[in-house]
Scaffold this motif. Structure first.
Motif, PDB file in Angstrom:
ATOM      1  N   ARG A 190       0.801  -1.227   0.000  1.00 37.37           N
ATOM      2  CA  ARG A 190       0.000   0.000   0.000  1.00 37.37           C
ATOM      3  C   ARG A 190       0.831   1.273   0.000  1.00 37.37           C
ATOM      4  NH1 ARG A 190      -5.116  -0.709   1.164  1.00 37.37           N
ATOM      5  NH2 ARG A 190      -5.246   1.030  -0.280  1.00 37.37           N
ATOM      6  N   ALA A 191       2.118   1.187   0.278  1.00 37.83           N
ATOM      7  CA  ALA A 191       2.975   2.375   0.294  1.00 37.83           C
ATOM      8  C   ALA A 191       4.184   2.167  -0.613  1.00 37.83           C
ATOM      9  CB  ALA A 191       3.411   2.705   1.720  1.00 37.83           C
ATOM     10  N   SER A 192       3.937   1.537  -1.745  1.00 36.03           N
ATOM     11  CA  SER A 192       5.004   1.217  -2.688  1.00 36.03           C
ATOM     12  C   SER A 192       5.437   2.465  -3.459  1.00 36.03           C
ATOM     13  CB  SER A 192       4.503   0.164  -3.674  1.00 36.03           C
ATOM     14  OG  SER A 192       3.429   0.694  -4.447  1.00 36.03           O
ATOM     15  N   GLU A 193       6.483   2.284  -4.263  1.00 33.62           N
ATOM     16  CA  GLU A 193       6.936   3.377  -5.123  1.00 33.62           C
ATOM     17  C   GLU A 193       5.832   3.782  -6.090  1.00 33.62           C
ATOM     18  OE1 GLU A 193       9.337   6.273  -6.738  1.00 33.62           O
ATOM     19  OE2 GLU A 193       9.815   5.020  -4.995  1.00 33.62           O
ATOM     20  N   GLY A 194       5.108   2.789  -6.614  1.00 31.53           N
ATOM     21  CA  GLY A 194       4.012   3.083  -7.519  1.00 31.53           C
ATOM     22  C   GLY A 194       2.900   3.867  -6.844  1.00 31.53           C
ATOM     23  N   ALA A 195       2.596   3.506  -5.599  1.00 31.85           N
ATOM     24  CA  ALA A 195       1.558   4.233  -4.857  1.00 31.85           C
ATOM     25  C   ALA A 195       1.965   5.683  -4.644  1.00 31.85           C
ATOM     26  CB  ALA A 195       1.305   3.550  -3.516  1.00 31.85           C
ATOM     27  N   ALA A 196       3.236   5.908  -4.326  1.00 33.74           N
ATOM     28  CA  ALA A 196       3.713   7.278  -4.128  1.00 33.74           C
ATOM     29  C   ALA A 196       3.645   8.075  -5.436  1.00 33.74           C
ATOM     30  CB  ALA A 196       5.139   7.261  -3.584  1.00 33.74           C
ATOM     31  N   ARG A 197       4.031   7.443  -6.542  1.00 35.88           N
ATOM     32  CA  ARG A 197       3.975   8.151  -7.835  1.00 35.88           C
ATOM     33  C   ARG A 197       2.537   8.483  -8.228  1.00 35.88           C
ATOM     34  NH1 ARG A 197       7.897   4.320  -9.592  1.00 35.88           N
ATOM     35  NH2 ARG A 197       6.243   3.209 -10.697  1.00 35.88           N
ATOM     36  N   ASN A 198       1.626   7.542  -8.008  1.00 30.92           N
ATOM     37  CA  ASN A 198       0.221   7.808  -8.321  1.00 30.92           C
ATOM     38  C   ASN A 198      -0.302   8.997  -7.526  1.00 30.92           C
ATOM     39  OD1 ASN A 198       0.020   5.727 -10.147  1.00 30.92           O
ATOM     40  ND2 ASN A 198      -0.880   4.274  -8.702  1.00 30.92           N
ATOM     41  N   ALA A 199       0.067   9.053  -6.246  1.00 30.75           N
ATOM     42  CA  ALA A 199      -0.384  10.155  -5.403  1.00 30.75           C
ATOM     43  C   ALA A 199       0.237  11.476  -5.857  1.00 30.75           C
ATOM     44  CB  ALA A 199      -0.034   9.869  -3.951  1.00 30.75           C
ATOM     45  N   GLN A 200       1.507  11.447  -6.242  1.00 28.45           N
ATOM     46  CA  GLN A 200       2.158  12.666  -6.718  1.00 28.45           C
ATOM     47  C   GLN A 200       1.488  13.180  -7.995  1.00 28.45           C
ATOM     48  OE1 GLN A 200       6.088  11.050  -7.015  1.00 28.45           O
ATOM     49  NE2 GLN A 200       6.649  11.563  -4.899  1.00 28.45           N
ATOM     50  N   ALA A 201       1.082  12.246  -8.879  1.00 23.08           N
ATOM     51  CA  ALA A 201       0.369  12.648 -10.090  1.00 23.08           C
ATOM     52  C   ALA A 201      -0.990  13.244  -9.750  1.00 23.08           C
ATOM     53  CB  ALA A 201       0.212  11.444 -11.019  1.00 23.08           C
ATOM     54  N   ARG A 202      -1.645  12.683  -8.730  1.00 19.20           N
ATOM     55  CA  ARG A 202      -2.949  13.208  -8.321  1.00 19.20           C
ATOM     56  C   ARG A 202      -2.797  14.618  -7.747  1.00 19.20           C
ATOM     57  NH1 ARG A 202      -7.928  10.904  -9.518  1.00 19.20           N
ATOM     58  NH2 ARG A 202      -6.640   9.029  -9.687  1.00 19.20           N
ATOM     59  N   ILE A 203      -1.712  14.850  -7.021  1.00 18.81           N
ATOM     60  CA  ILE A 203      -1.464  16.191  -6.474  1.00 18.81           C
ATOM     61  C   ILE A 203      -1.272  17.200  -7.607  1.00 18.81           C
ATOM     62  CG2 ILE A 203       0.190  17.582  -5.162  1.00 18.81           C
ATOM     63  CD1 ILE A 203       0.618  15.085  -3.357  1.00 18.81           C
ATOM     64  N   LYS A 204      -0.561  16.808  -8.655  1.00 19.51           N
ATOM     65  CA  LYS A 204      -0.373  17.698  -9.808  1.00 19.51           C
ATOM     66  C   LYS A 204      -1.704  17.951 -10.515  1.00 19.51           C
ATOM     67  CE  LYS A 204       4.434  16.402 -10.740  1.00 19.51           C
ATOM     68  NZ  LYS A 204       5.360  15.747 -11.712  1.00 19.51           N
ATOM     69  N   MET A 205      -2.521  16.903 -10.627  1.00 19.01           N
ATOM     70  CA  MET A 205      -3.803  17.028 -11.317  1.00 19.01           C
ATOM     71  C   MET A 205      -4.709  18.041 -10.637  1.00 19.01           C
ATOM     72  SD  MET A 205      -6.670  14.045 -11.946  1.00 19.01           S
ATOM     73  CE  MET A 205      -5.429  12.889 -12.483  1.00 19.01           C
ATOM     74  N   HIS A 206      -4.670  18.076  -9.305  1.00 15.30           N
ATOM     75  CA  HIS A 206      -5.541  18.959  -8.533  1.00 15.30           C
ATOM     76  C   HIS A 206      -4.699  19.970  -7.742  1.00 15.30           C
ATOM     77  CE1 HIS A 206      -8.837  16.319  -9.596  1.00 15.30           C
ATOM     78  NE2 HIS A 206      -8.178  15.293  -9.107  1.00 15.30           N
ATOM     79  N   ALA A 207      -3.703  20.526  -8.413  1.00 13.46           N
ATOM     80  CA  ALA A 207      -2.728  21.385  -7.736  1.00 13.46           C
ATOM     81  C   ALA A 207      -3.381  22.578  -7.047  1.00 13.46           C
ATOM     82  CB  ALA A 207      -1.686  21.869  -8.748  1.00 13.46           C
ATOM     83  N   ALA A 208      -4.376  23.190  -7.676  1.00 14.13           N
ATOM     84  CA  ALA A 208      -4.980  24.385  -7.091  1.00 14.13           C
ATOM     85  C   ALA A 208      -5.705  24.059  -5.787  1.00 14.13           C
ATOM     86  CB  ALA A 208      -5.952  25.016  -8.087  1.00 14.13           C
ATOM     87  N   ALA A 209      -6.451  22.956  -5.764  1.00 18.26           N
ATOM     88  CA  ALA A 209      -7.179  22.580  -4.552  1.00 18.26           C
ATOM     89  C   ALA A 209      -6.219  22.191  -3.431  1.00 18.26           C
ATOM     90  CB  ALA A 209      -8.137  21.421  -4.850  1.00 18.26           C
ATOM     91  N   PHE A 210      -5.156  21.467  -3.780  1.00 15.92           N
ATOM     92  CA  PHE A 210      -4.178  21.083  -2.749  1.00 15.92           C
ATOM     93  C   PHE A 210      -3.467  22.312  -2.186  1.00 15.92           C
ATOM     94  CE2 PHE A 210      -4.297  16.680  -4.474  1.00 15.92           C
ATOM     95  CZ  PHE A 210      -4.385  15.983  -3.277  1.00 15.92           C
TER      96      PHE A 210
END
Length: 433
Positions: A107-127
């Motif tokens: 649940r805290a793999s490298e892939g999970a971290a990358r997916n979350a980082q992409a989600r942060i970029k996708m919703h950068a204004a809200a974050f």
């Protein structure tokens, strides 16, 4: 999130396209209609024998007293039905038994971290807005978002109101779920969701970060400006509401760390490794604790606890005041440590170092036996189920101190043998890397 639960479903993290721009997620498939079934006779034992209909009438009366309109009650009425299968599921739920390295590997793999980082970029204004307003870093929000629902891919498929009112009528956690039922009615009355839109887990949790209705009603915010607080469909609402709950409900401390991996020397006084013991970082440095690469800790007074989720031969972390937000969100130490570790990875921390020595894990039957010995020794370990929660870990530590063993709170074959009387042969144990 039900804070007393220990069952955590293993779900695949949603692949996230960096070019995606949609703010609203597609609706799930239509769930089955609410079920109606006959309550078990024991369900009424805490309600002076009142029938479900009589109990429901009392709940509605209480809801009206707390400001819920008759219109909202009429709208909810078809969904206020009893479902014995929900109660059976609550009473028969399996406990969470993975160790930290197993759970975090998935649940805290490298892939999970990358997916979350992409989600942060996708919703950068809200974050960015959430961090400015509430002081909660994007990585912290995204870690919970990914763990709880794979960013909205796993919301649950059951109608919320039947689950809540069934658990309210049952006697195991009646008072809690009566409050949750009324909170759900308030959400309907406020216009955030309709009863048919309230789809979630079997325990009544709602939205992409799995809020109980009380948390939804108290902390949800309208971040997309459409006049509704929709934690099932609106990513901005999910981000702002989760930040509000972490900051306001869980008392997040702006600008402070939450979890950092460290390395402790072999001669560390292991009885000082405990979430209830807080020492300045300078003291940990004096005791030989360093960052994993050997760099010294800051020589300051910032208080922290040494967290050993798998004993002295497993991973080691400094847990700061903000780590309490994780244990309050979910009191499973494995979940809370994984969530905090994942947030650190999303924020850029290096992967967890591999232990040079495999961690020995007792099988479930021997963990239960150890708990039984601890109970006979006068300790309260909660349910004897083989899950080493905080009560069991505290008891293990006390017995390790008694027998002169390293007091790292990790159940070992040696401790079990001592508690058996020291004569039993120890079977080969599984190792976890």
């Amino acid at each position: 999130m039900v804070q007393t639960r220990f069952l955590i479903a293993a779900v695949a993290l949603l692949a996230c396209s960096a070019t995606a721009t949609a703010q609203m997620l597609p609706p799930p498939g239509k769930p089955a209609a609410p079920r109606t079934s006959i309550p078990s006779p024991r369900a009424a034992s805490c309600h002076n024998g009142a029938s479900f209909d009589r109990f429901l009438a009392d709940v509605k009366q209480q809801a009206v007293a707390e400001g819920v309109s008759q219109h909202a009650l009429a709208e909810a009425a078809p969904y206020l039905t009893y479902d014995q299968s929900i109660v059976n599921r609550d009473r028969g739920q399996r406990v969470f038994g993975q160790v930290f390295t197993e759970f975090s590997r998935n649940r805290a793999s490298e892939g999970a971290a990358r997916n979350a980082q992409a989600r942060i970029k996708m919703h950068a204004a809200a974050f960015a807005r959430a961090e400015k307003e509430y002081g909660v870093p994007p990585a912290v929000i995204a870690a919970f978002w990914g763990l709880e629902s794979s960013f909205g891919a796993e919301l649950g498929k059951l109608h919320t109101l039947p689950s809540l009112v069934s658990l309210a009528y049952d006697c195991r956690r009646s008072e809690m779920f009566q409050k949750e039922t009324i909170a759900a009615l308030k959400i309907i009355d406020r216009g955030d969701l309709s009863p048919s839109e309230m789809i979630g887990s079997w325990a009544g949790e709602l939205g992409q970060t799995q809020f109980l209705p009380t948390h939804y009603f108290n902390y949800a915010v309208d971040y997309d400006g459409d006049g509704h607080r929709n934690l099932l469909r609106s990513a901005p609402d999910v981000i702002g509401s989760t930040a509000n709950y972490i900051a306001t409900g869980l008392k997040w401390r702006r600008g402070e760390p939450w979890l950092q991996e460290v390395r402790a020397p072999a001669n560390f006084p292991w009885d000082q490794a405990d979430l209830t013991i807080k020492l300045p970082r300078a003291k940990f440095a004096q005791l030989g604790v360093t960052y994993p690469d050997g760099r010294p800790l800051p020589n300051d007074d910032l208080p922290a606890s040494l967290l050993l989720p798998m004993g002295r031969t497993g991973p080691a972390f400094l847990a700061y005041a903000n780590f309490a937000a994780y244990t309050e969100w979910n009191n499973s130490l494995i979940y809370s440590t994984t969530a905090a570790y994942l947030a650190s990875r999303i924020a850029g921390a290096a992967p967890m170092r591999q232990s040079a020595v495999p961690v020995v894990q007792l099988p479930l039957n021997e963990l239960k036996e150890l708990q039984q010995h601890l109970v006979r020794a006068g300790f309260n370990v909660g349910k004897v189920d083989g899950v080493m929660g905080q009560l069991s870990r505290t008891a293990v530590k006390a017995m390790q101190i008694k027998y002169g063993l390293p007091a790292d709170s990790w159940p070992t074959a040696e401790l079990l043998a001592r508690m058996r009387g020291g004569t039993a042969q120890v079977q080969p144990q599984a190792t976890v890397r």
